[in-house]
Design an enzyme around this catalytic site. Structure first.
Site, PDB file in Angstrom:
ATOM      1  CG  HIS A 146      -9.295  -8.426   1.801  1.00 13.20           C
ATOM      2  ND1 HIS A 146      -8.460  -7.640   2.546  1.00 13.20           N
ATOM      3  CD2 HIS A 146     -10.329  -8.740   2.635  1.00 13.20           C
ATOM      4  CE1 HIS A 146      -8.960  -7.489   3.762  1.00 13.20           C
ATOM      5  NE2 HIS A 146     -10.099  -8.135   3.836  1.00 13.20           N
ATOM      6  CG  HIS A 186      -2.657   2.851   8.857  1.00 14.86           C
ATOM      7  ND1 HIS A 186      -3.599   3.224   7.913  1.00 14.86           N
ATOM      8  CD2 HIS A 186      -2.734   1.504   8.934  1.00 14.86           C
ATOM      9  CE1 HIS A 186      -4.219   2.146   7.452  1.00 14.86           C
ATOM     10  NE2 HIS A 186      -3.704   1.082   8.044  1.00 14.86           N
ATOM     11  CG  ASP A 242      -1.582  -6.219   3.896  1.00 14.74           C
ATOM     12  OD1 ASP A 242      -1.780  -5.128   3.317  1.00 14.74           O
ATOM     13  OD2 ASP A 242      -2.471  -6.789   4.563  1.00 14.74           O
ATOM     14  CG  HIS A 271      -4.094 -10.534   3.471  1.00 18.67           C
ATOM     15  ND1 HIS A 271      -5.338 -11.098   3.320  1.00 18.67           N
ATOM     16  CD2 HIS A 271      -4.226  -9.224   3.139  1.00 18.67           C
ATOM     17  CE1 HIS A 271      -6.186 -10.160   2.926  1.00 18.67           C
ATOM     18  NE2 HIS A 271      -5.533  -9.025   2.800  1.00 18.67           N
ATOM     19  CG  HIS A 287      -1.876  -1.157   1.240  1.00 25.24           C
ATOM     20  ND1 HIS A 287      -3.069  -1.149   0.550  1.00 25.24           N
ATOM     21  CD2 HIS A 287      -1.801  -2.376   1.827  1.00 25.24           C
ATOM     22  CE1 HIS A 287      -3.704  -2.304   0.730  1.00 25.24           C
ATOM     23  NE2 HIS A 287      -2.954  -3.069   1.505  1.00 25.24           N
ATOM     24  CG  LEU A 288       3.462   2.121  -2.993  1.00 20.24           C
ATOM     25  CD1 LEU A 288       3.887   2.229  -4.459  1.00 20.24           C
ATOM     26  CD2 LEU A 288       4.685   2.221  -2.088  1.00 20.24           C
ATOM     27  NE  ARG A 289      -2.039   3.391   3.637  1.00 21.37           N
ATOM     28  CZ  ARG A 289      -2.716   2.244   3.676  1.00 21.37           C
ATOM     29  NH1 ARG A 289      -3.449   1.843   2.645  1.00 21.37           N
ATOM     30  NH2 ARG A 289      -2.692   1.495   4.746  1.00 21.37           N
ATOM     31  N   PRO A 303      -6.699  -0.913  10.520  1.00 26.82           N
ATOM     32  CG  PRO A 303      -7.809  -2.408   9.107  1.00 26.82           C
ATOM     33  CD  PRO A 303      -7.896  -1.010   9.680  1.00 26.82           C
ATOM     34  N   GLY A 304      -3.608  -2.625   9.927  1.00 26.28           N
ATOM     35  CA  GLY A 304      -2.456  -2.657   9.027  1.00 26.28           C
ATOM     36  C   GLY A 304      -1.168  -2.273   9.714  1.00 26.28           C
TER      37      GLY A 304
END
Ligand code: DOR
Ligand code: ZN
EC number: 3.5.2.3
Length: 431
Positions: free
Chosen positions: A176, A306, A302, A229, A57-59, A320-321
């Site tokens: 997912h 955040h 994953d 995952h 996740h590069l956001r 989550p994460g």
């Protein structure tokens, strides 16, 4: 670009050799001297194909306060990665050709790792209408992998149509697996610990039910499904049986599911909140064995950065994460037996060659042999390190490994022959 001579590296644990890099490719291996070349002393170091992450996740766009393509790919390089697949749950969602092309272009501009965008399966990840899958596939980003990650493609009709669509161009859907009705309000793994803590549980069966269904849909449509995952022992059983029947399925496991358990939730520290949640010791043991055996094809991070306000709060309110890129190699080595016992060839298979093949990244996951693009990672198997969140290259700090001493350091990472990391330090300019 000057030539680079990597001197005396152990090639995937098979034995020592020198490796000459010229014009971004491996020119020669053997016992070499190369006048004028930059020499990288690799005495005691192991040379691996550059790691490939199927799930990052590069956001960017949208949550540049948590990570950007620039900071995320620097974290990737630091962790030994030469390619990452960027998940689609950005803002706006990567559900059009425009967004996936933007993400790919940001990756090229940063220069630290190849960024392969993943396209959304459904518009806005809403699970209602198919996204512009064909337009993304035919865009400059040449998307092959599609995922609503963060959300399950729950509607079996939508999943069927997505599979039929991606099959036409050899693509795949990365699922997912989370049956949403079974996880409403869920905060952690459902079991003895959740009962004790009084937190609503996320039962293993919510993952297993979707994996079982999607195995059947993969067989019915003949299309490829990849399971993100995988976190439970029973999921492993279902995938093993599916593969034995010849179903076109692959699976990944995350480092945190190979090491941590739901016992961590007793701290109420949201750094341990992740989706799917940390499970039981018995699941960790089965996942490790399945990774070694190959029922689980690949390690995927994953990596889920955040911002502080989304993590430094009470458990139930936290997103989550957890971070993964800079610690995944170390945790994978631990999970595969530790730095003196690990089979480097197997490690390369699970962290580089197989993920590159699943993602269709032909220039990655190649052993250091003449002609191959020089996408390589040089690791020190004898050097452990202590995780200090403030020292991470990621823009975020939500690592569950803070203060832990982990085996193996990345000494250098080469992307098409250019050092993105050298002497354990990220290159400020890629040259
Ligand atoms: O823990 C998670 N975080 N699981 C997901 O599926 C999404 C991810 C995120 O985007 O933060
Ligand atoms: Zn997910």
């Amino acid at each position: 670009m000057t030539d680079t001579l990597i001197k005396g590296a152990d090639l995937l644990g098979r034995g020592r050799a020198d490796v000459l890099i010229r014009d971004g490719r491996i020119a020669e291996t053997g016992s070499l001297s190369a006048p004028g070349a930059r020499v990288v002393d690799a005495d005691g170091l192991v040379l691996l194909p550059g790691l490939v992450d199927l799930h990052t996740h590069l956001r960017e766009p949208g949550r540049e306060d948590a990570e950007t393509v620039y900071t995320g790919t620097r974290a990737a390089a630091k962790g030994g990665y030469t390619a990452v697949c960027a998940m689609a749950n950005s803002y706006p969602v990567a559900d059009t050709a425009g967004v996936v092309e933007q993400v790919a272009a940001l990756g090229r501009a940063a220069g630290y790792a190849d960024v392969q965008p993943i396209g959304a399966v459904s518009v806005g990840l809403e699970g209602k209408r198919l996204a512009e899958i064909g337009a993304m596939a035919h865009s400059a980003a040449a998307v092959r992998m599609f995922s609503d990650d963060g959300h399950c493609v729950w509607d079996p009709v939508l999943m069927r149509r997505a599979l039929e669509y991606v099959k036409t161009f050899g693509g795949l859907v990365a699922q997912h697996a989370e049956e949403p009705r079974l996880t409403e309000g869920a905060q952690m793994n459902e079991g003895a610990v959740s009962a004790e803590l009084g937190l609503p549980g996320w039962p293993a069966v919510a993952e297993e039910a979707i994996i079982a269904r999607d195995v059947l849909l993969a067989e019915y449509t003949g299309a490829r499904v990849h399971f993100c995952h995988v976190s439970t022992a029973r999921s492993v059983d279902i995938i093993r049986e599916a593969k034995a029947r010849g179903a076109n399925v692959t699976a990944e496991v995350c480092p945190h599911h190979l090491l941590l358990t739901d016992e961590s939730a007793r701290t109420y520290d949201p750094v341990y909140k992740v989706n799917p949640p940390l499970r039981r010791d018995a699941d960790v043991a089965v996942l490790r064995a399945a990774l070694a055996e190959g029922v689980i094809d690949a390690v995927a991070t994953d990596h889920a950065p955040h911002a502080p306000q989304d993590k430094d709060c009470e458990w139930a309110a936290a997103r989550p994460g957890m971070l993964g890129l800079e610690t995944a190699l170390s945790i994978s080595v631990l999970a595969l037996g530790g730095p003196t016992e690990v089979d480097w060839d197997l490690l390369a298979e699970r962290t580089s060659r197989t993920p590159a093949r699943i993602a269709g990244l032909d220039a990655h996951g190649r052993d250091p042999e003449p002609g191959a693009e020089a996408n390589l990672t040089l690791v020190d198997p004898a050097a452990s390190w202590t995780v200090v969140p403030a020292d991470l290259a990621s823009l975020s700090r939500n690592t569950p490994y803070a203060g832990m001493t982990l085996p193996v350091t990345v000494q250098a990472t080469f992307l098409r022959g250019r050092a993105t990391v050298l002497n354990g330090t990220i290159a400020e300019e890629i040259q």
